[in-house]
Design a protein around this motif. Structure first.
Motif, mmCIF file in Angstrom:
data_model
loop_
_atom_site.group_PDB
_atom_site.id
_atom_site.type_symbol
_atom_site.label_atom_id
_atom_site.label_comp_id
_atom_site.label_asym_id
_atom_site.label_seq_id
_atom_site.Cartn_x
_atom_site.Cartn_y
_atom_site.Cartn_z
ATOM 1 N N SER A 75 43.183 97.452 -67.660
ATOM 2 C CA SER A 75 43.628 96.292 -66.831
ATOM 3 C C SER A 75 43.160 96.363 -65.547
ATOM 4 C CB SER A 75 44.909 95.874 -67.332
ATOM 5 O OG SER A 75 45.176 95.593 -68.674
ATOM 6 N N ALA A 76 43.538 97.690 -64.962
ATOM 7 C CA ALA A 76 43.341 97.743 -63.584
ATOM 8 C C ALA A 76 41.882 97.237 -63.318
ATOM 9 C CB ALA A 76 43.874 99.087 -63.284
ATOM 10 N N VAL A 77 40.956 98.513 -63.942
ATOM 11 C CA VAL A 77 39.689 98.336 -63.904
ATOM 12 C C VAL A 77 39.046 96.900 -64.018
ATOM 13 C CG1 VAL A 77 37.406 99.138 -64.690
ATOM 14 C CG2 VAL A 77 39.310 100.598 -64.547
ATOM 15 N N GLY A 119 31.190 101.477 -68.868
ATOM 16 C CA GLY A 119 32.504 101.919 -68.420
ATOM 17 C C GLY A 119 33.466 101.200 -69.286
ATOM 18 N N LEU A 120 33.360 99.872 -69.202
ATOM 19 C CA LEU A 120 34.464 99.062 -69.911
ATOM 20 C C LEU A 120 34.578 99.060 -71.361
ATOM 21 C CD1 LEU A 120 34.293 95.673 -67.519
ATOM 22 C CD2 LEU A 120 36.232 97.243 -67.829
ATOM 23 N N LEU A 121 33.375 99.213 -71.834
ATOM 24 C CA LEU A 121 33.156 99.514 -73.353
ATOM 25 C C LEU A 121 33.848 100.721 -73.736
ATOM 26 C CD1 LEU A 121 29.726 98.315 -74.939
ATOM 27 C CD2 LEU A 121 31.862 97.333 -75.113
ATOM 28 N N VAL A 122 33.802 101.816 -72.861
ATOM 29 C CA VAL A 122 34.370 102.921 -73.008
ATOM 30 C C VAL A 122 35.994 102.951 -73.077
ATOM 31 C CG1 VAL A 122 34.671 105.419 -72.499
ATOM 32 C CG2 VAL A 122 32.392 104.606 -72.686
ATOM 33 N N LEU A 123 36.287 102.200 -72.188
ATOM 34 C CA LEU A 123 37.816 102.069 -71.991
ATOM 35 C C LEU A 123 38.459 101.087 -72.922
ATOM 36 C CD1 LEU A 123 38.069 101.457 -68.175
ATOM 37 C CD2 LEU A 123 38.966 103.631 -69.440
ATOM 38 N N LEU A 124 37.793 100.124 -73.446
ATOM 39 C CA LEU A 124 37.982 99.330 -74.631
ATOM 40 C C LEU A 124 38.283 99.872 -75.650
ATOM 41 C CD1 LEU A 124 36.330 95.782 -73.711
ATOM 42 C CD2 LEU A 124 38.747 96.454 -73.447
ATOM 43 N N ILE A 125 37.450 100.698 -76.162
ATOM 44 C CA ILE A 125 37.420 101.477 -77.227
ATOM 45 C C ILE A 125 38.427 102.560 -77.254
ATOM 46 C CG2 ILE A 125 35.996 103.427 -78.697
ATOM 47 C CD1 ILE A 125 33.406 101.978 -77.897
ATOM 48 N N ALA A 126 38.794 103.116 -75.955
ATOM 49 C CA ALA A 126 40.061 104.039 -76.001
ATOM 50 C C ALA A 126 41.247 103.406 -76.329
ATOM 51 C CB ALA A 126 39.827 104.718 -74.510
ATOM 52 N N VAL A 127 41.548 102.267 -75.638
ATOM 53 C CA VAL A 127 42.714 101.376 -76.062
ATOM 54 C C VAL A 127 42.534 101.306 -77.468
ATOM 55 C CG1 VAL A 127 43.695 99.274 -75.681
ATOM 56 C CG2 VAL A 127 42.638 100.190 -73.552
ATOM 57 N N ALA A 128 41.707 100.735 -78.202
ATOM 58 C CA ALA A 128 41.756 100.467 -79.456
ATOM 59 C C ALA A 128 42.265 101.827 -80.513
ATOM 60 C CB ALA A 128 40.568 99.922 -80.178
ATOM 61 N N ALA A 129 41.496 102.857 -80.030
ATOM 62 C CA ALA A 129 41.823 104.099 -80.740
ATOM 63 C C ALA A 129 43.175 104.748 -80.375
ATOM 64 C CB ALA A 129 40.742 105.234 -80.022
ATOM 65 N N ALA A 130 43.651 104.577 -79.091
ATOM 66 C CA ALA A 130 45.036 104.933 -78.617
ATOM 67 C C ALA A 130 46.179 104.126 -79.463
ATOM 68 C CB ALA A 130 45.339 104.863 -77.214
ATOM 69 N N THR A 131 45.924 102.897 -79.418
ATOM 70 C CA THR A 131 46.777 102.021 -80.064
ATOM 71 C C THR A 131 46.828 102.302 -81.549
ATOM 72 O OG1 THR A 131 46.408 100.418 -78.561
ATOM 73 C CG2 THR A 131 47.500 99.564 -80.429
ATOM 74 N N PHE A 183 45.632 92.523 -78.261
ATOM 75 C CA PHE A 183 44.926 93.005 -77.415
ATOM 76 C C PHE A 183 43.433 93.542 -77.948
ATOM 77 C CE2 PHE A 183 42.431 96.061 -74.329
ATOM 78 C CZ PHE A 183 42.435 95.232 -73.241
ATOM 79 N N VAL A 184 43.699 94.430 -79.054
ATOM 80 C CA VAL A 184 42.708 94.993 -79.781
ATOM 81 C C VAL A 184 42.087 93.906 -80.546
ATOM 82 C CG1 VAL A 184 42.051 96.586 -81.568
ATOM 83 C CG2 VAL A 184 44.059 97.320 -80.067
ATOM 84 N N LEU A 185 42.655 92.972 -80.930
ATOM 85 C CA LEU A 185 42.143 91.805 -81.861
ATOM 86 C C LEU A 185 41.105 91.032 -81.157
ATOM 87 C CD1 LEU A 185 41.699 90.171 -84.550
ATOM 88 C CD2 LEU A 185 43.635 88.865 -83.734
ATOM 89 N N GLY A 186 41.650 90.432 -79.747
ATOM 90 C CA GLY A 186 40.966 89.842 -79.114
ATOM 91 C C GLY A 186 39.862 90.591 -78.729
ATOM 92 N N SER A 187 39.832 91.741 -78.262
ATOM 93 C CA SER A 187 38.382 92.396 -77.907
ATOM 94 C C SER A 187 37.645 92.824 -78.980
ATOM 95 C CB SER A 187 39.074 93.851 -77.561
ATOM 96 O OG SER A 187 39.940 93.817 -76.212
ATOM 97 N N VAL A 188 38.152 92.982 -79.994
ATOM 98 C CA VAL A 188 37.096 93.214 -81.440
ATOM 99 C C VAL A 188 36.608 91.909 -81.747
ATOM 100 C CG1 VAL A 188 37.069 94.078 -83.719
ATOM 101 C CG2 VAL A 188 38.312 95.243 -82.004
ATOM 102 N N THR A 189 37.213 90.907 -81.581
ATOM 103 C CA THR A 189 36.709 89.414 -82.040
ATOM 104 C C THR A 189 35.627 89.137 -81.339
ATOM 105 O OG1 THR A 189 38.953 88.876 -83.148
ATOM 106 C CG2 THR A 189 37.237 87.198 -82.596
ATOM 107 N N MET A 190 35.713 89.414 -79.924
ATOM 108 C CA MET A 190 34.656 88.701 -79.128
ATOM 109 C C MET A 190 33.346 89.684 -79.095
ATOM 110 S SD MET A 190 33.840 86.481 -76.952
ATOM 111 C CE MET A 190 35.290 85.710 -76.531
ATOM 112 N N MET A 229 35.307 90.589 -73.582
ATOM 113 C CA MET A 229 36.307 91.144 -74.467
ATOM 114 C C MET A 229 37.490 91.466 -73.809
ATOM 115 S SD MET A 229 33.497 94.186 -75.879
ATOM 116 C CE MET A 229 34.862 94.915 -76.849
ATOM 117 N N LEU A 230 37.513 91.884 -72.463
ATOM 118 C CA LEU A 230 38.698 91.923 -71.612
ATOM 119 C C LEU A 230 39.390 90.621 -71.588
ATOM 120 C CD1 LEU A 230 40.324 94.193 -70.076
ATOM 121 C CD2 LEU A 230 38.850 93.684 -68.006
ATOM 122 N N ALA A 231 38.725 89.623 -71.069
ATOM 123 C CA ALA A 231 39.387 88.474 -70.889
ATOM 124 C C ALA A 231 40.038 87.937 -72.115
ATOM 125 C CB ALA A 231 38.488 87.373 -70.510
ATOM 126 N N MET A 232 39.282 88.268 -73.417
ATOM 127 C CA MET A 232 39.941 87.691 -74.598
ATOM 128 C C MET A 232 41.127 88.614 -75.093
ATOM 129 S SD MET A 232 40.003 85.400 -77.057
ATOM 130 C CE MET A 232 38.425 84.573 -76.784
#
Length: 301
Positions: free
Chosen positions: A22-24, A54-66, A120-127, A145-148
Motif C-alpha cells: 500500500s505504501a508503494v 515490483g508491484l506484481l511481486v509485492l501483490l503476489i507476496a501479499v497473496a502468499a503471506a495471507t 484484497f487478494v480477491l480484488g487483485s486476483v480478479t483484476m 490490481m492494487l486499486a481493486m
C-alpha cells in the motif's frame, strides 16, 4: 454462531506485506504531488516496466503471506478462484458502455462477507484474471490490481455485520460502493494523467508547476474525462447492491459457513471418549452444520 465468518485474517506477516504494498502504491499513484517541481519527473515513464514488475511481486507476496499465514485449505482457495473467475467474466459485459461494470458490485459484497484480507487478494486476483481475459495486460495492470484490492478490502473494513444487518447493511454497502466507485476512477486517473503532458492542454500535468496548480489541473481532467464513466459505475453498483444484494449476501454467507474454512481437526488416542458430532439428520434439523467449529475423530482401533 452469529455474524459473518471471516475466513482470512490479517496476521502479522499479512499486515506487514499489505502495508508495504500500500505504501508503494501510494507513492506510485501520487508521485506527481510528492516530488518537487525541480525533479526530473519525465524519467518516470522509463521506469514503468520496473514499477510494473515490483508491484506484481509485492501483490503476489501479499497473496502468499495471507494464504499461508491463515492456513487456508483447498475450499477457501476454490472459493477465491470461483469468485475471481466470476468477477473477471462480469467485467467485459459493460466494457465501453458508460461505466456499467457489474464486477464492482460482486467485489463489494464479497469483501463484506469474506473480510479485508480475503478481499484484497480477491480484488487483485480478479483484476489480473480479467486483464488476461480481455487482453488488457500492460504497465497499467498492477495499478488496476492494487486499486481493486483496496476497493474490495474497504468493504471488509466496514462496521461488523453482527451489529448491522438487513436494510441498514444494504444502505451502507450501497453508499460505500457509490463512493468507492468514484474513488477507484479518480485513483486510476493518476496512473495515466502525468503522461499526457505532450498534449500541452490546461488540464495536463505540468512538471514545473506547484502542487495546488497541478491539483486544479487534475480536478479539471477528472471532470472532463472520467466523471460520466465513474457516475455510471457508481449507479450500476448501487442498483445491483440494493436489488441483488440480499440474495448474494445470503448465498456467500451460507457457502462460507458450510465450507468451514477454519475448522480445527483433532485426533484422540485409544482409551479416550471422543465428542462425536451430531448425525447428519440432527445437524440438518437443528441447523448446526454451519456452526460446527471442531470435528473430532476417534483413533480407537
Amino acid at each position: 454462531m452469529t455474524g459473518s465468518p471471516r475466513p482470512v485474517r490479517l496476521g502479522p506477516r499479512s499486515l506487514a506485506a499489505l502495508s508495504l504494498v500500500s505504501a508503494v502504491g501510494v507513492v506510485a499513484f501520487g508521485w506527481p504531488f510528492l516530488a518537487p517541481p525541480t525533479s526530473r519527473l519525465g524519467a518516470h515513464a522509463q521506469d514503468a516496466p520496473w514499477l510494473f514488475t515490483g508491484l506484481l511481486v509485492l501483490l503476489i507476496a501479499v497473496a502468499a503471506a495471507t494464504i499461508s499465514e491463515s492456513g487456508l485449505g483447498p475450499k477457501a482457495v476454490a472459493m477465491l478462484g470461483v469468485l475471481a473467475a466470476t468477477g473477471a467474466a462480469l467485467r467485459p459485459i459493460g466494457a465501453g458502455t458508460a461505466g456499467i461494470e457489474p464486477m464492482f458490485f460482486l467485489m463489494v459484497l464479497s469483501g463484506r462477507v469474506l473480510g479485508p484480507g480475503f478481499g484484497f487478494v480477491l480484488g487483485s486476483v480478479t483484476m489480473f484474471a480479467s486483464a488476461l481475459l480481455t487482453g488488457g495486460v500492460g504497465p497499467w495492470m498492477p495499478f488496476q490490481m492494487l486499486a481493486m484490492g483496496w476497493f474490495t478490502m474497504g468493504a471488509g473494513l466496514l462496521p461488523g455485520p453482527d451489529r448491522l444487518r438487513g436494510r441498514g447493511e444494504l444502505a451502507l454497502l450501497a453508499a460505500y460502493g457509490c463512493l468507492a466507485a468514484f474513488a477507484y476512477g479518480t485513483v486510476m486517473n493518476l496512473a495515466g494523467w502525468p503522461f499526457m503532458g505532450a498534449l500541452a492542454s490546461d488540464i495536463a500535468f505540468d512538471a514545473h508547476a506547484a502542487v495546488p496548480v497541478n491539483l486544479a489541473r487534475f480536478a479539471a481532467y477528472c471532470l472532463a474525462t472520467s466523471l460520466g464513466w465513474d457516475l455510471g459505475r457508481a449507479v450500476c453498483t448501487v442498483v445491483l447492491t440494493l436489488t441483488l444484494g440480499p440474495t448474494l449476501l445470503r448465498a456467500l454467507r451460507r457457502a462460507t459457513r458450510r465450507a468451514a474454512f477454519e475448522t480445527a481437526v483433532t485426533f484422540e488416542g485409544p482409551g479416550t471418549h471422543p465428542v462425536r458430532p451430531h448425525s447428519c439428520a440432527d445437524r440438518q434439523t437443528r441447523g448446526e452444520a454451519a456452526h460446527m467449529t471442531h470435528v473430532t475423530y476417534d483413533a480407537t482401533p
